[in-house]
Design an enzyme around this catalytic site. Structure first.
Site, mmCIF file in Angstrom:
data_model
loop_
_atom_site.group_PDB
_atom_site.id
_atom_site.type_symbol
_atom_site.label_atom_id
_atom_site.label_comp_id
_atom_site.label_asym_id
_atom_site.label_seq_id
_atom_site.Cartn_x
_atom_site.Cartn_y
_atom_site.Cartn_z
ATOM 1 N N GLU A 39 29.461 43.557 37.551
ATOM 2 C CA GLU A 39 30.768 44.114 37.925
ATOM 3 C C GLU A 39 31.655 44.462 36.737
ATOM 4 O OE1 GLU A 39 33.844 42.055 39.688
ATOM 5 O OE2 GLU A 39 33.965 40.582 38.085
ATOM 6 N N ASN A 67 35.079 41.002 42.188
ATOM 7 C CA ASN A 67 36.409 41.551 42.457
ATOM 8 C C ASN A 67 36.717 42.840 41.714
ATOM 9 O OD1 ASN A 67 36.392 39.523 40.250
ATOM 10 N ND2 ASN A 67 38.526 40.117 39.989
ATOM 11 N N HIS A 68 35.936 43.187 40.681
ATOM 12 C CA HIS A 68 36.172 44.435 39.946
ATOM 13 C C HIS A 68 35.235 45.571 40.387
ATOM 14 C CE1 HIS A 68 39.012 42.509 37.375
ATOM 15 N NE2 HIS A 68 38.138 41.730 36.775
ATOM 16 N N HIS A 175 31.906 34.950 37.728
ATOM 17 C CA HIS A 175 33.317 35.337 37.627
ATOM 18 C C HIS A 175 34.046 34.719 36.452
ATOM 19 C CE1 HIS A 175 37.343 36.657 38.611
ATOM 20 N NE2 HIS A 175 37.763 35.407 38.677
#
Length: 261
Positions: A39, A67-68, A175
């Site tokens: 990501e 999340n990206h 993450h």
């Protein structure tokens, strides 16, 4: 069966380091399947079709994200067209590009790779616990199930690990970009690590130029992130999985550096 899970690949330097080391590692460790979180593989942030293609051509079988994943608009069509790159499954299913899991097969064994995102300190998505309950029904024919849990809070990662113990083959956290030393086999046979780490520049703050992050921490103002350069590392874990039970029988956490041949 040996499954290799690779920590968040950061930028061009991380991608190139991956390409330089992964083929050797796969051969040396007799790896059957490679999963990598991509990501942050595009320069700056996010993932692009070009960076995804580069990761695939370097020897990765399945790309997970977090999340990206939607930072680059051009990735949306790519997600819809390529089943081997997945996004967190707890995004809204009807409106979000791509899928939250994929199924692959090695010989006669079906393998499900599932991507989830935490909700503590991150996006307000569907509950990852309930999302997994639903996915497990959809992938019930798969003997081996691997989960990338892209989450911030250690407690949330640990809790999901125990919740899924015995229900999936392995769960690895992503993450935070900081590898944890708690790799283990949970009581009912699920392989686990809180965070597998990062693939990218060592002299950095999570892959970003350190001076930029220091400035951001002090001044508190918006600032454009730039990926760092220099010597890299590739952090990863190997889950050795019993093909009959679908449970983990051994884990091996690794940090591949420049001197790895």
């Amino acid at each position: 069966m040996k499954i290799l899970a690779i920590g968040d690949i950061v930028g061009k330097n991380g991608c190139e380091f991956l390409r330089s080391k992964l083929p050797i590692l796969k051969k040396r460790k007799n790896i059957d399947l490679v999963i990598a979180n991509g990501e942050n593989s595009a320069e700056g942030n996010g993932i692009s079709p070009d960076s995804a293609k580069f990761i695939f051509s370097s020897g990765v079988d399945i790309i997970t994200t977090g999340n990206h994943v939607f930072k680059k608009r051009e990735i949306r069509d790519f997600l819809d067209k390529n089943s081997c790159i997945i996004r967190p499954a707890n995004y809204p299913s009807k409106t979000t590009p791509g899928k939250g899991f994929c199924i692959t097969q090695i010989n006669d064994i079906k393998i499900a790779v599932i991507n989830l995102m935490g909700v503590v300190y991150l996006e307000n998505l569907r509950c990852p616990f309930e999302t997994m309950d639903n996915i497990l029904k959809e992938v019930s024919e798969c003997r081996i199930k691997i989960v990338d849990f892209h989450a911030e809070a250690t407690a949330e990662k640990r809790a999901l690990g125990f919740y899924l113990d015995g229900k999936v083959s392995a769960i690895f956290g992503t993450h935070t970009h900081v590898q944890t030393s708690d790799e283990t086999i949970l009581p009912l046979g699920t392989g686990y690590i809180t965070d597998v780490g990062m693939t990218g520049p060592i002299d950095s703050v999570l892959g970003v130029k350190k001076d930029i992050i220091i400035k951001k921490q002090i001044e508190k103002l918006p600032i454009r992130f730039e990926n760092a350069s220099g010597e890299c590392k590739m952090e990863c874990i190997i889950f050795d999985i019993d093909e009959k039970t679908g449970l983990t029988i051994n884990t091996e956490r690794l940090r591949i550096a420049k001197t790895f041949i």
